[in-house]
Design an enzyme around this catalytic site. Sequence first.
Site, PDB file in Angstrom:
ATOM      1  N   ASP A 161      13.272  -0.352   0.483  1.00  0.00           N
ATOM      2  CA  ASP A 161      12.629   0.216  -0.709  1.00  0.00           C
ATOM      3  C   ASP A 161      13.249   1.564  -1.052  1.00  0.00           C
ATOM      4  OD1 ASP A 161      10.921  -1.949  -0.710  1.00  0.00           O
ATOM      5  OD2 ASP A 161       9.288  -0.875   0.286  1.00  0.00           O
ATOM      6  N   ASP A 190      15.457  -4.681  -1.284  1.00  0.00           N
ATOM      7  CA  ASP A 190      14.079  -5.104  -1.543  1.00  0.00           C
ATOM      8  C   ASP A 190      13.585  -4.440  -2.821  1.00  0.00           C
ATOM      9  OD1 ASP A 190      11.744  -6.507  -1.157  1.00  0.00           O
ATOM     10  OD2 ASP A 190      10.964  -5.183   0.383  1.00  0.00           O
ATOM     11  N   ASP A 194       7.558   0.560  -4.507  1.00  0.00           N
ATOM     12  CA  ASP A 194       6.507  -0.267  -3.913  1.00  0.00           C
ATOM     13  C   ASP A 194       5.307   0.568  -3.486  1.00  0.00           C
ATOM     14  OD1 ASP A 194       8.140  -2.419  -4.271  1.00  0.00           O
ATOM     15  OD2 ASP A 194       8.184  -3.026  -2.160  1.00  0.00           O
ATOM     16  N   ARG A 243       9.205  -8.703 -10.718  1.00  0.00           N
ATOM     17  CA  ARG A 243       8.393  -7.560 -10.268  1.00  0.00           C
ATOM     18  C   ARG A 243       8.691  -6.305 -11.084  1.00  0.00           C
ATOM     19  NH1 ARG A 243       8.246  -8.057  -3.602  1.00  0.00           N
ATOM     20  NH2 ARG A 243       7.738 -10.292  -3.525  1.00  0.00           N
TER      21      ARG A 243
END
Length: 515
Positions: A161, A190, A194, A243
Amino acid sequence: MRRAVAVRLSALLAAGALTAATGVALSTTTASAAAGGVTGYATLNGGTTGGAGGQTVRATTGTAIHQALCARAGSSTPLTIQVEGTINHANTTKVSGPSCNTAADKIELKQVSNVTIVGVGNGAVFDQLGIHIREASNIVIQNVTVRNVKKSGSPTSNGGDAIGMESDVRNVWVDHVTLEASGGESEGYDGLFDMKDNTQYVTLSYSVLRNSGRGGLIGSSESDRSNGYVTFHHNLYENIDSRAPLLRGGVAHLYNNHYKRLNESGINSRAGARAKVDNNYFEDSKDVLGTFYTDQAGYWQVGGNVFDNVTWSSRGGDNNPAGPNPTSNTSVSIPYGYTLDGANCVPNVVAQTAGANKGLKVSDGSCTPQNPDPTDPGPTDPGEPTEPGPTDPPAGTNLSIGAGADGSSKASGTSYGNVIDGSTSTYWSPSGTTGSVSVKWGSATTVSRVGIRTASGSGTIGAYRVLNNDTGAVLASGSGAGVIGFSPVSLKKITFEITSASGTPRIAEFETYAN
């Protein structure tokens, strides 16, 4: 099977921008939000001020960032860390101390509060090194680039992340940052942004997220619904597979974002999440809003959005796009003021404002980006030490004691003299959110440092200038409060000018020093 983003990078570089659609009426919605200051959900729950009012230090390595955290009196002592240069694995080590809990493979903001990390000078790049926020509160990250953080391959950092938050995180403002990868999960990357395990009251503003398989998420699983109250505004999501973001439970407000080349899905509201989606511009994308990859529905309220060359898949099973004609299936009440740009000017506004090293430009809802002065919140003297930066308090005598003071219009019940009385229990406030206060002497006095102390309950100083009032020259510029250094100058009057703020600032002390 999802295509890797890296395969499309050459096509992205070669593709030209499409002309924005015309003929869309501008929104007449108006509300208030301080230009250059914190906005959205991060203004609630006590607000987000980061290290305002505390010590300011400079860092050019990851180790120096950790050292600054560990050198504080306590884990909640306010601190602003001005970062310049490339921060990477080679210059980042674990540092130990009673006020920190750091790590060697990431920038670790764990079990801390009241911290600002801001890029200054020629810019700050976190290269293959992620920023991790855990069990922390009141954190500001501004004007930095975080790139190519991997969870597999070499080197690895932060679970892949770029910026990750988890475990009881509160009040984070991430502003004018660039978060980017060079591919998707198969290339080792990734999420870019987040939030999970009880993360709340977050704003992501004026930022760029690009070239990644996953833009970011709120909630790590269908059962992780303790997150929310997140605002996304004036961001660019470009060349993202999915996302953008993924929402599981909670409430999110997404307005005036530019979504470009969302390759598989965009805003994925699921597991009971509720999203208010206002005046965004979706371009050259697929399935930009809906519930995807699950049978647990999420909800949305839509208005004022532009869908430019957006395709929609058929509904069925775990695939439930909101289009081709998105309509609201819930209502979401927003508890803070905000200003909407018309959707059809969003690509232009976002292009001029979003990302690191753009001068911290913002929008006031007029479709014309504002350029708050300054662009570099750090000391302007190239001779200043970069490690650790101006001391707090500065060495020597506070020259403001016994001097005079004046300024622009002041709020009722405050006094100019309160900034030179040596007491932090009294303060001056401008009449509104902006204004200036000055310290003056009967004869020329040499000054090279000022210390701005804010009182309890102060609004956040979004941008300031320190002026030689004799000549009008700008000695320094920046954001927040703390110690400010500049080249020594002889003058009779020095002015601290607040050009933007969130709330009404309360200046308790305007200290001046020769050294």
